[in-house]
Design an enzyme around this catalytic site. Structure first.
Site, PDB file in Angstrom:
ATOM      1  N   LYS A  22       0.899  -1.013   0.032  1.00 25.73           N
ATOM      2  CA  LYS A  22      -0.103   0.031  -0.057  1.00 25.73           C
ATOM      3  C   LYS A  22       0.670   1.332   0.007  1.00 25.73           C
ATOM      4  O   LYS A  22       1.496   1.601   1.075  1.00 25.73           O
ATOM      5  CB  LYS A  22      -0.820   0.109   1.352  1.00 25.73           C
ATOM      6  CG  LYS A  22      -1.973   1.376   1.199  1.00 25.73           C
ATOM      7  CD  LYS A  22      -2.268   1.666   2.531  1.00 25.73           C
ATOM      8  CE  LYS A  22      -1.626   2.907   2.913  1.00 25.73           C
ATOM      9  NZ  LYS A  22      -2.085   4.052   2.074  1.00 25.73           N
TER      10      LYS A  22
ATOM     11  N   GLU B 265      10.244   2.247  10.436  1.00 23.30           N
ATOM     12  CA  GLU B 265      11.212   3.517  10.215  1.00 23.30           C
ATOM     13  C   GLU B 265      10.073   4.557  10.450  1.00 23.30           C
ATOM     14  O   GLU B 265       9.211   4.799   9.682  1.00 23.30           O
ATOM     15  CB  GLU B 265      11.950   3.361   8.911  1.00 23.30           C
ATOM     16  CG  GLU B 265      12.970   2.437   8.807  1.00 23.30           C
ATOM     17  CD  GLU B 265      14.058   2.438   9.652  1.00 23.30           C
ATOM     18  OE1 GLU B 265      14.118   3.661  10.179  1.00 23.30           O
ATOM     19  OE2 GLU B 265      14.794   1.551   9.693  1.00 23.30           O
TER      20      GLU B 265
ATOM     21  N   CYS C 141      13.420  12.064   6.287  1.00 25.83           N
ATOM     22  CA  CYS C 141      13.386  11.525   7.692  1.00 25.83           C
ATOM     23  C   CYS C 141      14.829  11.666   8.036  1.00 25.83           C
ATOM     24  O   CYS C 141      15.197  11.710   9.201  1.00 25.83           O
ATOM     25  CB  CYS C 141      12.978  10.143   7.641  1.00 25.83           C
ATOM     26  SG  CYS C 141      13.821   8.747   6.781  1.00 25.83           S
TER      27      CYS C 141
ATOM     28  N   GLU D  24       9.810  16.559  15.073  1.00 21.35           N
ATOM     29  CA  GLU D  24       9.967  16.533  13.492  1.00 21.35           C
ATOM     30  C   GLU D  24       8.825  17.301  12.843  1.00 21.35           C
ATOM     31  O   GLU D  24       7.578  17.235  12.804  1.00 21.35           O
ATOM     32  CB  GLU D  24       9.885  14.841  13.101  1.00 21.35           C
ATOM     33  CG  GLU D  24      10.313  14.754  11.637  1.00 21.35           C
ATOM     34  CD  GLU D  24      10.525  13.460  11.281  1.00 21.35           C
ATOM     35  OE1 GLU D  24      11.139  13.052  10.478  1.00 21.35           O
ATOM     36  OE2 GLU D  24       9.525  12.493  11.485  1.00 21.35           O
TER      37      GLU D  24
END
Length: 479
Positions: free
Chosen positions: A172, A247, A281, A380
């Site tokens: 997906k 992750e 990231c 973040e």
């Protein structure tokens, strides 16, 4: 009429309802129309992968090698076309898009070789006349859930090892960028994958992703995305006794020491913090600078930031493309306001950029006077926003770099072998960079982090076998 790109389930393209894929550089342009899978279609994809696993897991290594090798060759031959598609749907510049496609071709080529290189061990038992064989075997149906920021590279570095080691796949892709993954799946399908081995189910995470999480037939899930969703993947996987790999991002530091080459430091930080619109990231959003070089470094970085050319991802002069969508743009702008409210100084950028087309353009933002306890230094942002933190010396810089709940990538700019060596050993991150940007890794070496950034075994390179295979130990007594 725009063609509908359908889902691939059990070797057939299926689907009727489609959603427009919008170009963030020009919101008037529809990149393509992509189907959305239902929960029932997702279950069918899982069933197809389950049924295909016995034959594929025992297939000949030359068959798997040939499919992956031909896929690599086609991707490389079409890198300009696929790079343009990637840049149109995600917003990174065309050179970055082509570079990512090239990396995908390299990954498939590497794992085509891994099909032939997968080795085991033969040991002598402590019992006379008994031999021991240690081998690796595929584990079953791999559920893959990928993010929007690397729409070809990340799906590739999950799909390629999964198939190379004999697993079947249900993938997906992120709802925002289905086109790049659709193209990769189409190439693999046309290059000879048996039906059911690879299944593509595009659509909402709440429907498609949740169905995958709820299925007892999904043997393992490899996920890249947000911390919140990663925790849901973990919880559901524990419930089903399922292998999982996460992750989940970072708040990556780059340390700049007094002895650093100023030009190298400025370019390293600009590349780390702002390129790919900061939507990586591994991007470095915390810039930790010792006091001796701080002022001249900030002045030089401000100049570099001010002159960064923001615009249409396909324009030759563009260095920084648009933010991916309105939601991410709002998040970036909210954090710029938060930084100002916290008392940090917005030294450069942070404003919307006007362009000939309607798009989500933002001038990269550079904050100074930041403390490591401010939200812009701890959370973040996932955008082109960097925070400069002034410290006294290397010892304080190392402490500050490690003072975070994340641990994906960390960098240092220095001409000192002593400090470079110490930082490589003591930075609490899965990847450490010396005099190179924190964002940018090779395709044949392990990728992953520590602490809140990652869970499970590493991705990429030969280390991918740790996740996509299971170890078997077999004993044989001579007759």
């Amino acid at each position: 009429m725009v063609e509908l790109h359908k889902n691939l389930i059990n070797g057939e393209w299926v689907g009727s309802d489609g959603v427009e894929n919008i170009n963030p550089s020009d919101t008037a342009e529809v990149v393509g129309l992509y189907a959305r899978a239902t929960a029932e279609e997702t279950k069918q994809a899982i069933a197809a992968a389950t049924a295909a696993f016995p034959a594929w897991s025992r297939s000949g290594i030359l068959e798997r090698h040939a499919i992956l090798s031909k896929t690599s060759q086609e991707i490389l031959a079409r890198k300009a076309e696929l790079g343009e598609l990637l840049s149109r749907e995600e917003g990174k510049t065309l050179p970055e898009g082509i570079g990512e496609v090239t990396r995908a071709a390299q990954i498939f080529d590497f794992f085509a070789g891994e099909v032939l290189r997968l080795a085991g061990e033969v040991l002598r038992s402590v019992r006379p006349g008994v031999g021991v064989e240690i081998t690796r075997e595929p584990i079953g149906v791999i559920g893959i859930i990928t993010p929007w920021n690397f729409p070809i590279a990340i799906p590739t570095w999950k799909i390629a090892p999964a198939l190379a080691y004999g697993n079947t796949v249900v993938i997906k892709p992120a709802d925002l960028v289905p086109g790049s993954t659709w193209a990769i799946v189409d190439i693999l399908h046309r290059n000879g994958l048996p039906k059911g081995v690879l299944n593509l189910v595009m659509g909402k995470g709440s429907v498609v992703g949740q169905t995958m999480l709820d299925s007892k037939d999904v043997t393992a899930i490899s996920f890249t995305g947000s911390v919140g969703t990663g925790k849901r993947v973990a919880a559901s996987s524990i419930e089903h006794n399922r292998k999982f790999q996460l992750e989940m991002g970072g708040k990556n530091p780059t340390v700049v020491l007094d002895d650093a080459d100023l030009k190298v430091a400025v370019e390293t930080v600009a590349q780390s913090a702002f390129f790919s619109t900061g939507q990586r990231c591994t991007a470095s959003s915390r810039v930790i600078v010792t006091e001796g070089i701080h002022d001249k470094f900030v002045d030089a970085l401000c100049e570099r930031t001010k002159n960064l050319r923001v615009g249409d991802a396909l324009a030759k002069e563009t260095e920084i493309g648009p933010v991916v969508d309105p939601s991410q743009l709002k998040q970036d702008m909210d954090y710029i306001r938060i930084g100002q409210d916290e008392g940090a100084e917005l030294r450069e950028g942070g404003q919307r950029v006007n362009a000939p087309t309607e798009g989500y353009f933002l001038q990269p933002a550079l904050f100074t006077g930041v403390t490591n306890q401010m939200r812009i230094a701890r959370e973040e942002i996932f955008g082109p926003v960097a925070a400069v933190i002034k410290v006294k010396d290397y010892e304080e810089a190392l402490f500050t770099a490690n003072d975070t709940e994340f641990g994906l990538s960390a960098g240092i700019v220095t001409t000192s072998l002593k400090y470079a060596t110490h930082f490589k050993r003591n930075a609490e991150a899965g990847m450490v960079m010396v005099n190179v940007p924190t964002a940018g890794v090779d395709f044949h070496v392990p990728f992953g982090g520590r602490k809140g950034s990652s869970y499970g075994s590493r991705e990429q390179g030969k280390y991918a076998a740790e996740f996509f295979t299971v170890v078997k130990t077999a004993y044989t007594a001579a007759g």
